[in-house]
Design an enzyme around this catalytic site. Structure first.
Site, short mmCIF file in Angstrom:
data_model
loop_
_atom_site.label_atom_id
_atom_site.label_comp_id
_atom_site.label_asym_id
_atom_site.label_seq_id
_atom_site.Cartn_x
_atom_site.Cartn_y
_atom_site.Cartn_z
N LEU A 360 48.16 42.45 51.49
CA LEU A 360 47.34 43.49 52.12
C LEU A 360 45.86 43.23 51.94
O LEU A 360 45.04 43.64 52.77
CB LEU A 360 47.70 44.86 51.52
CG LEU A 360 49.11 45.37 51.77
CD1 LEU A 360 49.36 46.65 50.96
CD2 LEU A 360 49.31 45.66 53.25
N GLY A 361 45.51 42.58 50.85
CA GLY A 361 44.10 42.30 50.60
C GLY A 361 43.92 41.44 49.36
O GLY A 361 44.82 41.33 48.53
N GLY A 363 41.11 40.48 46.17
CA GLY A 363 39.93 40.97 45.47
C GLY A 363 39.70 40.18 44.20
O GLY A 363 40.44 39.26 43.86
N GLY A 364 38.64 40.57 43.49
CA GLY A 364 38.31 39.87 42.25
C GLY A 364 39.35 40.07 41.17
O GLY A 364 39.46 39.28 40.25
N PHE A 365 40.14 41.13 41.29
CA PHE A 365 41.14 41.43 40.28
C PHE A 365 42.53 40.96 40.67
O PHE A 365 43.50 41.23 39.98
CB PHE A 365 41.19 42.95 40.02
CG PHE A 365 39.93 43.49 39.40
CD1 PHE A 365 39.06 42.66 38.72
CD2 PHE A 365 39.61 44.83 39.51
CE1 PHE A 365 37.90 43.15 38.15
CE2 PHE A 365 38.46 45.34 38.94
CZ PHE A 365 37.60 44.48 38.26
N GLY A 366 42.67 40.27 41.79
CA GLY A 366 43.98 39.78 42.20
C GLY A 366 44.35 40.25 43.59
O GLY A 366 43.61 40.99 44.24
N VAL A 368 46.86 42.09 46.53
CA VAL A 368 47.67 43.30 46.70
C VAL A 368 48.69 43.01 47.80
O VAL A 368 48.34 42.55 48.89
CB VAL A 368 46.80 44.51 47.09
CG1 VAL A 368 47.68 45.75 47.26
CG2 VAL A 368 45.74 44.77 46.03
N LYS A 383 49.83 45.51 43.12
CA LYS A 383 48.61 44.80 42.74
C LYS A 383 48.99 43.78 41.66
O LYS A 383 49.45 44.15 40.58
CB LYS A 383 47.57 45.78 42.22
CG LYS A 383 46.25 45.18 41.84
CD LYS A 383 45.32 46.31 41.40
CE LYS A 383 43.97 45.79 40.96
NZ LYS A 383 43.11 46.90 40.48
N ASP A 479 33.64 53.22 39.62
CA ASP A 479 33.61 52.27 40.75
C ASP A 479 33.89 53.00 42.06
O ASP A 479 34.70 52.54 42.88
CB ASP A 479 34.63 51.15 40.53
CG ASP A 479 34.25 49.88 41.30
OD1 ASP A 479 33.10 49.78 41.76
OD2 ASP A 479 35.11 48.99 41.43
#
Length: 599
Positions: A360-361, A363-366, A368, A383, A479
């Site tokens: 799905l997307g 990001g910096g954290f992994g 999804v 996630k 955030d």
């Protein structure tokens, strides 16, 4: 003459058949066992050969329903007053493991026999995260609940409750039955709902007195004179003219079986008493006789030891390989917070092996991933946080500890988590419309109208009020931004990603910490004090408001190489008296001038 008589006879017979086909179902029924009952079954429910209705069959995360196929009148169509009804049934809950419950079941009065959108576990197959508590449900239920859910204010893990449109009971009581003693005073004797023994329930509603009585007793005990629950309930706004009656059951992390042995119902007057001698018997409990098992092993092992060693060598190799693939980790802090834990195997199947097509997307954290749980068919977002991620164990625990216990309609619900070797996985509600920034800055196929944007703004404001003022602790999100606001199927905004969240006891001062977050959303004082407070979140919320209203990021790099700060850019229009000129031109349709100026 004979031909005419025959024709008349056949015509008369046909008219009787058609009249019978068009006639409404009888206002009552009785099933002493369910052979030929023609119930509407779904999920894991089925009728066994001996007539026993089994709602769940030792399957985890399962929802099952069994409804009578025809609706009944529940309200006077002219006056709108609720009508009386009565039901009696015998049930049994048999957990897979002794004293480990698998959630409960409920007798339900519903406008539809199709509750496919409902969730398992604590939702009992009646509601889901979105519609729980909504007046539009029009559902009355008598819950037989075997898990204590603090979010629904359950009194314990062994109770009976009366539910109206949601799982926070109007009235509830520990499972027990009234006993008459010699002085004609009443006391109650406790019952275990997960004993595996059949229990009887009577639920009776008096439409004139608007009183609902629920009575519980062991199978061979006559109906007690005193009900377990007696509550004044005005069903005028709950029931519709016609409603379906039936049962709903669910399991969660633990499996079990739910049975109904017999059931009677009457939409006017008392339900017929069940014939206990005609009820089907429960299957025998699968218990191991350890003495017999030992004797068998003593005889069999010497004979088959060579064959066993050969098979074991191959089997162990395969098991080691499989165990490494699906190995998980459990530590002390997980027991303290007790969020729902998913197996890695289920998440692996749900995401089709975490394939690229389901991302799905990023990001910096992994990454999804979108997934569908194999047993319940519930859509989820997973996630996946890897070894090298900047979001480590500390942040992972923060997200588990905070959002795992938060309950608000404008927060993305954390359903559970999983840990495997160096991987951390969080399981969320699936948000079909993705993140808000896609509609503001991306090239989404449809643009959001101002009314939709303003509704999202109010929802996020409500979620922050809940985090800062209304929950048991103060939660600082740290955030808040458009990319962390997700949209459900109705384009309602939900605040997500609590990986940087901090919790504080009320009245305590937050400690100085390293500055985290996103440039453009950080309050100016953070560079000096390093202390995040609820005001820091409110500053970020202000930047979020300008994002939504202006369609620009808080800090943007112009083609000339100069940074444009959104706050300064809006202030220039304000000083000129042209504040509305700063609005996003992508608004679809009309907009409210006063609301845009206020934002």
């Amino acid at each position: 003459m004979i031909c005419e008589l025959r024709a008349s006879f056949f015509l008369l017979a046909a008219m009787h058949i058609l009249a019978a086909a068009d006639s409404p179902p009888p206002p009552r029924f009785t099933f002493n066992g369910f052979h030929g009952a023609s119930l509407r079954l779904n999920g894991g429910s089925f009728v066994e050969p001996n007539g026993l209705l089994r709602l769940n069959n030792n399957t985890r995360q399962e929802v099952s329903h069994a409804f009578y196929p025809f609706p009944f009148l529940f309200r006077n169509s002219s006056s709108g007053d609720p009508l009386s009804f009565s039901t009696s049934f015998v049930f049994a809950i048999v957990p897979q493991y002794h004293d480990v419950s698998s959630h409960g079941l409920a007798f339900a009065v519903s406008p539809s026999s199709n509750l496919s959108a409902a969730l398992p576990s604590q939702h009992l197959g009646l509601f889901n995260l979105t519609n729980n508590g909504e007046a539009t449900n029009h559902i009355l239920a008598v819950e037989i609940d075997t898990i204590q859910n603090i979010e629904f204010e359950d009194i314990n893990d062994n109770h009976v409750g009366i539910d109206l449109n949601g799982l926070t009971s109007l009235a509830s009581a520990p499972a027990a039955f009234a006993v008459d003693d010699s002085t004609e005073l009443h006391n109650f004797q406790n019952l275990s709902l997960i004993s595996g023994e059949p229990l009887r329930v009577w639920a009776e509603y008096d439409g004139k007195k608007m009183q609902l009585n629920v009575t519980l007793a062991p199978l061979h005990i006559p109906k007690p004179h005193l009900p377990l629950l007696s509550s004044k309930v005005n069903l005028s706004s709950i029931v519709l003219d016609e409603m379906y009656v039936g049962f709903s059951a669910s399991t969660g992390a633990a499996a079990g079986s739910h049975y109904v042995l017999g059931w009677s119902f009457s939409s006017n007057g008392s339900a017929e008493e069940l014939k206990l001698s005609d009820l089907p018997s429960l299957p025998p409990r699968e218990e191991v006789d350890r003495g017999k098992k030992t004797k068998v092993l003593v005889i069999v092992i010497p004979i088959s030891v060579i064959l066993f060693l050969v098979i074991a060598a191959v089997g162990v190799a395969l098991l080691i390989k499989q165990a490494k693939k699906f190995a998980e980790v459990m530590e002390d802090w997980e027991i303290e917070y007790r969020p729902h834990r998913f197996s890695y195997r289920d998440l692996y199947k749900a995401t089709r092996g975490f394939c690229e097509a389901n991302i799905l997307g990023k990001g910096g954290f992994g990454d999804v991933y979108r997934g569908i749980l194999p047993k319940s068919n519930v859509e989820i977002a997973v996630k996946r946080i890897s070894h090298g991620s900047r979001q480590g164990m500390k942040e992972f625990i923060a997200e588990i500890a905070s959002i795992g216990r938060l309950r608000h309609r404008n927060l993305v619900q954390l359903l559970g988590y999983c840990r495997r070797l160096g991987e951390l996985l969080l399981v969320y509600d699936f948000m079909p419309n993705g993140s808000l920034d896609r509609y503001i800055f991306g090239r989404a196929e449809e643009s959001l109208s101002w009314s939709q944007r303003f509704k999202i703004i109010k929802g996020i404001a409500a979620s922050l009020l809940y985090l800062h003022e209304e929950w048991e602790k103060v939660v600082i999100h740290r955030d808040v931004k458009a990319s962390n606001v997700l949209l459900d199927s109705k384009f309602d905004g939900k605040l997500g990603d609590f990986g940087l969240a901090k919790l504080y006891d009320r009245g305590c001062n937050p400690q100085t910490t390293r500055v985290v977050g996103t440039l453009g959303y950080l309050a100016p004082e953070l560079s000096r004090s390093g202390k995040f407070t609820s005001s820091s979140d409110v500053f970020a919320f202000g930047a979020f408001l300008l994002e939504v209203a202006c369609g620009k990021r808080p800090v943007e790099l112009k083609t000339s190489g100069i940074e444009m700060v959104l706050v300064d850019w809006v202030l220039e229009f304000l000083m000129k008296g042209e504040l509305l000129e700063a609005r996003n031109r992508k608004f679809a349709g009309e907009f409210a001038r006063e609301e845009v100026e206020m934002v």
